[in-house]
Write a protein that holds these residues in place. Structure first.
Motif, PDB file in Angstrom:
ATOM      1  N   ARG A 193      -6.905   7.479   4.184  1.00  0.00           N
ATOM      2  CA  ARG A 193      -7.400   6.905   5.506  1.00  0.00           C
ATOM      3  C   ARG A 193      -6.445   6.544   6.344  1.00  0.00           C
ATOM      4  O   ARG A 193      -4.915   6.748   6.133  1.00  0.00           O
ATOM      5  N   ARG A 194      -6.871   6.934   7.604  1.00  0.00           N
ATOM      6  CA  ARG A 194      -6.105   6.597   8.657  1.00  0.00           C
ATOM      7  C   ARG A 194      -5.815   5.845   9.430  1.00  0.00           C
ATOM      8  O   ARG A 194      -7.133   4.565   8.881  1.00  0.00           O
ATOM      9  N   TRP A 218       0.792  -0.956   0.191  1.00  0.00           N
ATOM     10  CA  TRP A 218      -0.038   0.226   0.241  1.00  0.00           C
ATOM     11  C   TRP A 218       0.899   1.913  -0.067  1.00  0.00           C
ATOM     12  O   TRP A 218       2.252   1.530   0.200  1.00  0.00           O
ATOM     13  N   VAL A 219       0.316   2.709   0.675  1.00  0.00           N
ATOM     14  CA  VAL A 219       1.042   3.684   0.252  1.00  0.00           C
ATOM     15  C   VAL A 219       0.492   4.291   1.349  1.00  0.00           C
ATOM     16  O   VAL A 219      -0.243   4.464   2.156  1.00  0.00           O
ATOM     17  N   GLU A 220       1.964   4.887   1.291  1.00  0.00           N
ATOM     18  CA  GLU A 220       1.908   6.036   2.954  1.00  0.00           C
ATOM     19  C   GLU A 220       2.287   7.442   2.254  1.00  0.00           C
ATOM     20  O   GLU A 220       3.316   7.841   1.751  1.00  0.00           O
ATOM     21  N   ILE A 221       1.866   8.697   3.145  1.00  0.00           N
ATOM     22  CA  ILE A 221       2.234   9.222   2.519  1.00  0.00           C
ATOM     23  C   ILE A 221       1.970  10.153   4.395  1.00  0.00           C
ATOM     24  O   ILE A 221       1.100  10.039   5.458  1.00  0.00           O
ATOM     25  N   VAL A 222       2.620  11.343   4.196  1.00  0.00           N
ATOM     26  CA  VAL A 222       2.823  11.844   5.577  1.00  0.00           C
ATOM     27  C   VAL A 222       2.434  13.517   5.383  1.00  0.00           C
ATOM     28  O   VAL A 222       3.753  14.333   4.490  1.00  0.00           O
ATOM     29  N   SER A 223       1.812  13.876   6.125  1.00  0.00           N
ATOM     30  CA  SER A 223       0.979  15.287   5.651  1.00  0.00           C
ATOM     31  C   SER A 223       0.795  16.410   6.865  1.00  0.00           C
ATOM     32  O   SER A 223       0.161  15.718   7.419  1.00  0.00           O
ATOM     33  N   THR A 273       0.924  14.251  10.050  1.00  0.00           N
ATOM     34  CA  THR A 273      -0.448  12.833  10.288  1.00  0.00           C
ATOM     35  C   THR A 273       0.189  11.663   9.064  1.00  0.00           C
ATOM     36  O   THR A 273       0.786  12.293   7.846  1.00  0.00           O
ATOM     37  N   THR A 274       0.352  10.819   9.523  1.00  0.00           N
ATOM     38  CA  THR A 274       0.623   9.736   9.090  1.00  0.00           C
ATOM     39  C   THR A 274      -0.990   9.019   7.737  1.00  0.00           C
ATOM     40  O   THR A 274      -1.627   8.143   8.783  1.00  0.00           O
ATOM     41  N   TYR A 275      -1.041   8.690   6.532  1.00  0.00           N
ATOM     42  CA  TYR A 275      -1.712   8.404   5.808  1.00  0.00           C
ATOM     43  C   TYR A 275      -1.914   7.712   4.946  1.00  0.00           C
ATOM     44  O   TYR A 275      -0.541   7.012   4.582  1.00  0.00           O
ATOM     45  N   PHE A 276      -2.498   6.666   5.340  1.00  0.00           N
ATOM     46  CA  PHE A 276      -2.257   5.143   3.477  1.00  0.00           C
ATOM     47  C   PHE A 276      -3.632   5.648   2.743  1.00  0.00           C
ATOM     48  O   PHE A 276      -4.277   5.932   2.738  1.00  0.00           O
ATOM     49  N   LEU A 277      -2.951   4.682   1.702  1.00  0.00           N
ATOM     50  CA  LEU A 277      -3.960   5.030   0.195  1.00  0.00           C
ATOM     51  C   LEU A 277      -3.698   3.536  -0.339  1.00  0.00           C
ATOM     52  O   LEU A 277      -2.207   2.829  -0.429  1.00  0.00           O
ATOM     53  N   ASP A 278      -4.740   2.731  -0.528  1.00  0.00           N
ATOM     54  CA  ASP A 278      -4.887   1.365  -0.730  1.00  0.00           C
ATOM     55  C   ASP A 278      -5.755   0.919  -1.806  1.00  0.00           C
ATOM     56  O   ASP A 278      -6.831   0.988  -1.600  1.00  0.00           O
ATOM     57  N   PRO A 279      -5.057   1.113  -3.166  1.00  0.00           N
ATOM     58  CA  PRO A 279      -6.156   1.252  -4.187  1.00  0.00           C
ATOM     59  C   PRO A 279      -6.719   0.195  -4.850  1.00  0.00           C
ATOM     60  O   PRO A 279      -7.873  -0.133  -5.021  1.00  0.00           O
ATOM     61  N   ASP A 280      -5.772  -1.353  -4.437  1.00  0.00           N
ATOM     62  CA  ASP A 280      -6.433  -2.719  -4.104  1.00  0.00           C
ATOM     63  C   ASP A 280      -7.833  -2.451  -3.279  1.00  0.00           C
ATOM     64  O   ASP A 280      -8.935  -3.094  -3.497  1.00  0.00           O
ATOM     65  N   PHE A 281      -7.578  -2.730  -2.172  1.00  0.00           N
ATOM     66  CA  PHE A 281      -8.805  -1.809  -1.256  1.00  0.00           C
ATOM     67  C   PHE A 281      -9.670  -1.552  -2.128  1.00  0.00           C
ATOM     68  O   PHE A 281     -11.007  -2.102  -1.973  1.00  0.00           O
TER      69      PHE A 281
END
Length: 514
Positions: A497-498, A470-475, A478-486
């Motif tokens: 999402r968190r 999956w993908v993690e983005i820190v902004s 705060t750390t978020y995740f992005l999961d295109p497969d989900f």
């Protein structure tokens, strides 16, 4: 009548013989008994004794005693008694010098030390003076000249020089005189124009037999001898620099020397070199201890050079070191940043390591490099093309992945990284969770997000965790995740999402992040 005359003749002969025998006995008695007052017909052995002798006077006296024949014949005057006699009365001394014929008569049976009419020491063997030769007397060697006089000081016989002390005893070993040191060998011959191994050390003596110190040439090589005359071997410090002398004492010049596991080079004066030095057309680096540098070397200006196992500098070439490629310019300086080689471009990071099989953001822009480190139109170029088509925002790129890369199960090697997965997805337009996540991560990085491609685990519904990407983005911290497969498989919203939110998977055990 004739008979009576013959009888008288016979009686006369007997009486004459008796008188003659009586006179001879009295003469011997006078000479043997040196205590009598009348010594007018006796030549006394007188004069000063040998000063500073290694042999005491009692030893010399024992040498002066005649052999077994003297028990019945006359004896030599002992050397110390001769000294006493001459000291007691100068008139007696004049008497002894006045009658050579008497001396010859008296000394005809003497063996031992005496002084002659010139008051010089001589040695008699049964009344005969020893001349022109060495004599071993009581364990010591002496030398007598042609007149039989005992010699002292330096004596040269042919090309050989000997030394005899004040007592005439031949000197061996080291001898100092007038600030100079000589060496007399076991046979008494002075060492000249030669080196000699003495007591485990080598020494050099010049043509006059003088022990040498300091540095000088002997033949083609230079040698050094310390203040004690000992030949120097190994390291010698001179004027804040160093020289090296081989085990034979020869100074090393214009040559290499392997010492204690390190290479050194010595110049024409024999001095150890330091710094950057050219030897036979090749540049070498020597550290402050003089040791040749092998491997990395940091220059005073902070730049780096590299020297191979032979000590040669790597210049204008690539070098594979510790699992990475580096490039060095014509001066041997390690390169960083962009490098053009032929028609190809490479990028070397701040540590000089060539970027390969990866993407890198340089001056705000992403670039792709293949497994050979060459810049090429890879995942980032392809991701940029997608964003140009859908719009330069992450949501649009995320949606493109969900709609254009359907799920396809395959099990790649765990060592495969983001660029490979992203290229696979952009080129083939299908792939698994790793492919989809890598494509989104590439576009997020292009857009300037602090984005990471992540490998970890999620529950698979059968009671155990399955590998997942999956993908993690820190902004803003705060750390978020992005999961295109989900999201593409219908589980719900997978965009920004968190962790731990309701309706998301339980992401765990992250083991890779890039």
């Amino acid at each position: 009548m004739n008979e009576k005359r013959n009888l008288y003749i016979y009686i006369y002969i007997i009486v004459s013989l008796a008188v003659a025998i009586g006179i001879g006995f009295n003469i011997n008695t006078v000479y043997a008994d040196t205590g009598v007052d009348d010594t007018s017909n006796v030549v006394e052995t007188s004069g000063e004794g040998i000063q500073g002798s290694a042999t005491n006077s009692s030893d010399i006296i024992s040498d002066s005693v005649s052999d077994t024949e003297a028990a019945s014949e006359s004896e030599a005057v002992p050397k110390d008694e001769a000294l006493n006699n001459v000291a007691s009365d100068s008139h007696d001394n004049e008497q002894s010098n006045s009658s050579l014929n008497s001396e010859e008569a008296v000394n005809s049976h003497i063996t031992g030390w005496n002084k002659d009419a010139t008051q010089q020491w001589i040695y008699l063997e049964k009344g005969v003076k020893v001349t022109y030769g060495f004599r071993l007397l009581d364990g010591a060697w002496y030398y007598f000249n042609g007149e039989g006089h005992l010699q002292t000081g330096f004596v040269t016989l042919g090309n050989i020089t000997y030394l005899f002390d004040d007592n005439g005893i031949m000197v061996t070993g080291f001898h100092e005189e007038n600030g100079r040191t000589y060496y007399l060998q076991a046979d008494g011959a002075m060492a000249k124009s030669c080196t000699r191994l003495i007591g485990g050390y080598w020494y050099y003596f010049d043509a006059d037999g003088i022990m040498q110190t300091g540095c000088f040439y002997l033949g083609e090589h230079a040698y050094c001898f310390d203040e004690n005359g000992r030949m120097v071997t190994g390291w010698l410090r001179q004027d804040s620099n160093y020289r090296w002398f081989d085990s034979n004492g020869a100074m090393v010049t214009l040559n290499w020397k392997y010492i204690d596991g390190k290479w050194y080079y010595f110049d024409s004066d024999g001095f150890m070199t330091t710094g950057n030095v050219e030897v036979n057309g090749v540049r070498y680096q020597f550290d402050k201890t003089g040791a040749m540098v092998v491997g990395w070397y940091k220059n005073p200006d902070g730049s780096y050079r590299y020297y191979d196992a032979s000590g040669r500098i790597v210049a204008n070439d690539w070098k594979y070191i510790g699992g990475y490629w580096y490039h060095f310019d014509s001066n041997g300086i390690m390169q960083t940043g962009w490098l053009k080689s032929g028609s190809d471009y490479y990028y070397l990071n701040s540590s000089g390591i060539m970027v390969a099989n990866n993407s890198l953001k340089i001056d705000g822009k992403w670039y792709d490099f293949n497994e050979n480190g060459k810049l090429y139109s890879g995942a980032f170029a392809k991701g940029s093309a997608i964003l140009s088509a859908v719009g330069w925002n992450l949501r649009a790129g995320y949606n493109w992945v969900i709609n254009n890369i359907p799920y396809y199960r395959f099990y790649p090697d765990s060592s495969i990284r983001m660029n490979w997965f992203a290229n696979y997805g952009f080129d083939n337009r299908y792939g698994n969770c790793y492919v989809m996540a890598s494509c989104v991560t590439v576009m997020a990085k292009i857009l300037g997000y602090d984005a990471y491609f992540v490998k970890g685990y999620v529950p698979n519904g059968n009671g155990y965790n399955a590998p997942h990407g999956w993908v993690e983005i820190v902004s803003d911290g705060t750390t978020y995740f992005l999961d295109p497969d989900f999201e593409s498989t219908g589980w719900g919203n997978g965009y920004f999402r968190r962790y731990g939110e309701r309706g998301t998977w339980r992401y765990a055990d992250i083991y890779h992040r890039e």
